[in-house]
Design a protein around this motif. Sequence first.
Motif, mmCIF file in Angstrom:
data_model
loop_
_atom_site.group_PDB
_atom_site.id
_atom_site.type_symbol
_atom_site.label_atom_id
_atom_site.label_comp_id
_atom_site.label_asym_id
_atom_site.label_seq_id
_atom_site.Cartn_x
_atom_site.Cartn_y
_atom_site.Cartn_z
ATOM 1 N N PHE A 175 0.795 -1.227 0.000
ATOM 2 C CA PHE A 175 0.000 0.000 0.000
ATOM 3 C C PHE A 175 0.828 1.277 0.000
ATOM 4 O O PHE A 175 0.299 2.357 -0.262
ATOM 5 C CB PHE A 175 -0.921 0.024 1.225
ATOM 6 C CG PHE A 175 -1.902 -1.101 1.240
ATOM 7 C CD1 PHE A 175 -3.047 -1.055 0.468
ATOM 8 C CD2 PHE A 175 -1.682 -2.225 2.017
ATOM 9 C CE1 PHE A 175 -3.955 -2.095 0.468
ATOM 10 C CE2 PHE A 175 -2.586 -3.265 2.031
ATOM 11 C CZ PHE A 175 -3.725 -3.203 1.249
ATOM 12 N N ALA A 176 2.108 1.175 0.311
ATOM 13 C CA ALA A 176 2.945 2.370 0.461
ATOM 14 C C ALA A 176 2.948 3.247 -0.787
ATOM 15 O O ALA A 176 2.982 4.474 -0.685
ATOM 16 C CB ALA A 176 4.368 1.974 0.842
ATOM 17 N N GLU A 177 2.878 2.637 -1.951
ATOM 18 C CA GLU A 177 2.943 3.416 -3.188
ATOM 19 C C GLU A 177 1.597 4.042 -3.566
ATOM 20 O O GLU A 177 1.542 4.904 -4.434
ATOM 21 C CB GLU A 177 3.462 2.537 -4.334
ATOM 22 C CG GLU A 177 4.886 2.051 -4.114
ATOM 23 C CD GLU A 177 5.875 3.179 -3.840
ATOM 24 O OE1 GLU A 177 5.819 4.228 -4.525
ATOM 25 O OE2 GLU A 177 6.699 3.015 -2.924
ATOM 26 N N SER A 178 0.502 3.616 -2.936
ATOM 27 C CA SER A 178 -0.813 4.163 -3.285
ATOM 28 C C SER A 178 -1.164 5.414 -2.479
ATOM 29 O O SER A 178 -2.250 5.962 -2.635
ATOM 30 C CB SER A 178 -1.896 3.093 -3.087
ATOM 31 O OG SER A 178 -1.969 2.725 -1.730
ATOM 32 N N ILE A 179 -0.241 5.889 -1.649
ATOM 33 C CA ILE A 179 -0.458 7.090 -0.853
ATOM 34 C C ILE A 179 -0.355 8.312 -1.759
ATOM 35 O O ILE A 179 0.596 8.453 -2.525
ATOM 36 C CB ILE A 179 0.588 7.204 0.282
ATOM 37 C CG1 ILE A 179 0.613 5.951 1.132
ATOM 38 C CG2 ILE A 179 0.355 8.445 1.114
ATOM 39 C CD1 ILE A 179 -0.620 5.682 1.922
ATOM 40 N N GLY A 232 -5.553 12.675 5.478
ATOM 41 C CA GLY A 232 -4.543 11.673 5.719
ATOM 42 C C GLY A 232 -4.968 10.347 5.129
ATOM 43 O O GLY A 232 -5.901 10.270 4.326
ATOM 44 N N HIS A 233 -4.303 9.286 5.558
ATOM 45 C CA HIS A 233 -4.595 7.937 5.078
ATOM 46 C C HIS A 233 -4.764 7.010 6.268
ATOM 47 O O HIS A 233 -4.013 7.094 7.241
ATOM 48 C CB HIS A 233 -3.472 7.428 4.171
ATOM 49 C CG HIS A 233 -3.427 8.154 2.877
ATOM 50 N ND1 HIS A 233 -2.754 9.342 2.712
ATOM 51 C CD2 HIS A 233 -3.983 7.869 1.673
ATOM 52 C CE1 HIS A 233 -2.898 9.758 1.472
ATOM 53 N NE2 HIS A 233 -3.626 8.877 0.815
ATOM 54 N N LEU A 234 -5.743 6.131 6.173
ATOM 55 C CA LEU A 234 -6.029 5.155 7.222
ATOM 56 C C LEU A 234 -5.903 3.761 6.627
ATOM 57 O O LEU A 234 -6.554 3.444 5.631
ATOM 58 C CB LEU A 234 -7.435 5.357 7.785
ATOM 59 C CG LEU A 234 -7.921 4.322 8.795
ATOM 60 C CD1 LEU A 234 -7.077 4.393 10.066
ATOM 61 C CD2 LEU A 234 -9.387 4.534 9.122
ATOM 62 N N LYS A 283 -8.200 7.153 1.890
ATOM 63 C CA LYS A 283 -7.885 8.545 2.188
ATOM 64 C C LYS A 283 -9.018 9.077 3.061
ATOM 65 O O LYS A 283 -10.194 8.811 2.791
ATOM 66 C CB LYS A 283 -7.765 9.353 0.900
ATOM 67 C CG LYS A 283 -7.198 10.734 1.124
ATOM 68 C CD LYS A 283 -6.772 11.359 -0.190
ATOM 69 C CE LYS A 283 -6.035 12.651 0.103
ATOM 70 N NZ LYS A 283 -5.498 13.230 -1.117
ATOM 71 N N ILE A 284 -8.666 9.797 4.104
ATOM 72 C CA ILE A 284 -9.683 10.302 5.022
ATOM 73 C C ILE A 284 -9.530 11.810 5.189
ATOM 74 O O ILE A 284 -8.493 12.384 4.887
ATOM 75 C CB ILE A 284 -9.589 9.619 6.407
ATOM 76 C CG1 ILE A 284 -8.220 9.908 7.044
ATOM 77 C CG2 ILE A 284 -9.850 8.134 6.307
ATOM 78 C CD1 ILE A 284 -8.174 9.620 8.510
ATOM 79 N N ARG A 285 -10.575 12.417 5.685
ATOM 80 C CA ARG A 285 -10.563 13.845 5.999
ATOM 81 C C ARG A 285 -11.067 13.996 7.422
ATOM 82 O O ARG A 285 -12.111 13.463 7.782
ATOM 83 C CB ARG A 285 -11.443 14.616 5.029
ATOM 84 C CG ARG A 285 -11.437 16.103 5.287
ATOM 85 C CD ARG A 285 -12.037 16.853 4.090
ATOM 86 N NE ARG A 285 -12.188 18.255 4.363
ATOM 87 C CZ ARG A 285 -11.209 19.152 4.299
ATOM 88 N NH1 ARG A 285 -9.998 18.769 3.982
ATOM 89 N NH2 ARG A 285 -11.441 20.412 4.550
ATOM 90 N N ILE A 286 -10.335 14.753 8.227
ATOM 91 C CA ILE A 286 -10.690 14.994 9.617
ATOM 92 C C ILE A 286 -11.537 16.257 9.686
ATOM 93 O O ILE A 286 -11.141 17.308 9.172
ATOM 94 C CB ILE A 286 -9.420 15.179 10.492
ATOM 95 C CG1 ILE A 286 -8.458 14.013 10.313
ATOM 96 C CG2 ILE A 286 -9.791 15.410 11.938
ATOM 97 C CD1 ILE A 286 -8.976 12.683 10.763
ATOM 98 N N ALA A 287 -12.691 16.152 10.324
ATOM 99 C CA ALA A 287 -13.566 17.315 10.470
ATOM 100 C C ALA A 287 -12.930 18.336 11.410
ATOM 101 O O ALA A 287 -12.203 17.974 12.343
ATOM 102 C CB ALA A 287 -14.919 16.876 11.025
#
Length: 143
Positions: free
Chosen positions: A68-72, A80-82, A91-95
């Motif tokens: 998964f390292a290359e899909s960042i 960020g990424h979880l 990929k995530i977004r923090i409110a």
Amino acid sequence: MDKKTAEQTKAKLAELLMLGRAYRFFPIVGIQRPDAAYFAGARDNFQCCLALGNLSCEGRRMLFPDDFAESITQCNKREGHLYIDGVGIEKIRIAEVQSMDALDEAIQEAMSRWCWAGRAAKQRESRRTARRRRRLNLIFYEH
């Protein structure tokens, strides 16, 4: 912290990570530089990894599995990424936190529910253990 104490602490953390799943104990570790040297080789035992912001290539390789390292991808503010073991990476977004007091209360409520659930599980387990002991005592006395 002297070198010997640091090594002992790393070994204890590595043991917690390796045995965590079996004992339903999942440590939460916050670290600025995700170097495997901090975990005495137990880095692969994290079931969940969260990276906020942009990581260097080296940071990606240290934190996420090789698959998964290359899909960042690049992240904007509060993104960020979880990675969850067995699920994959997203990929995530923090409110944005509107009220820190409300957040603190929500965390305290969640932790008290979790602690209560843990105590209840331990009580159920101790009742089961007590029943087993009584059964074993009955079997012992009958023979």
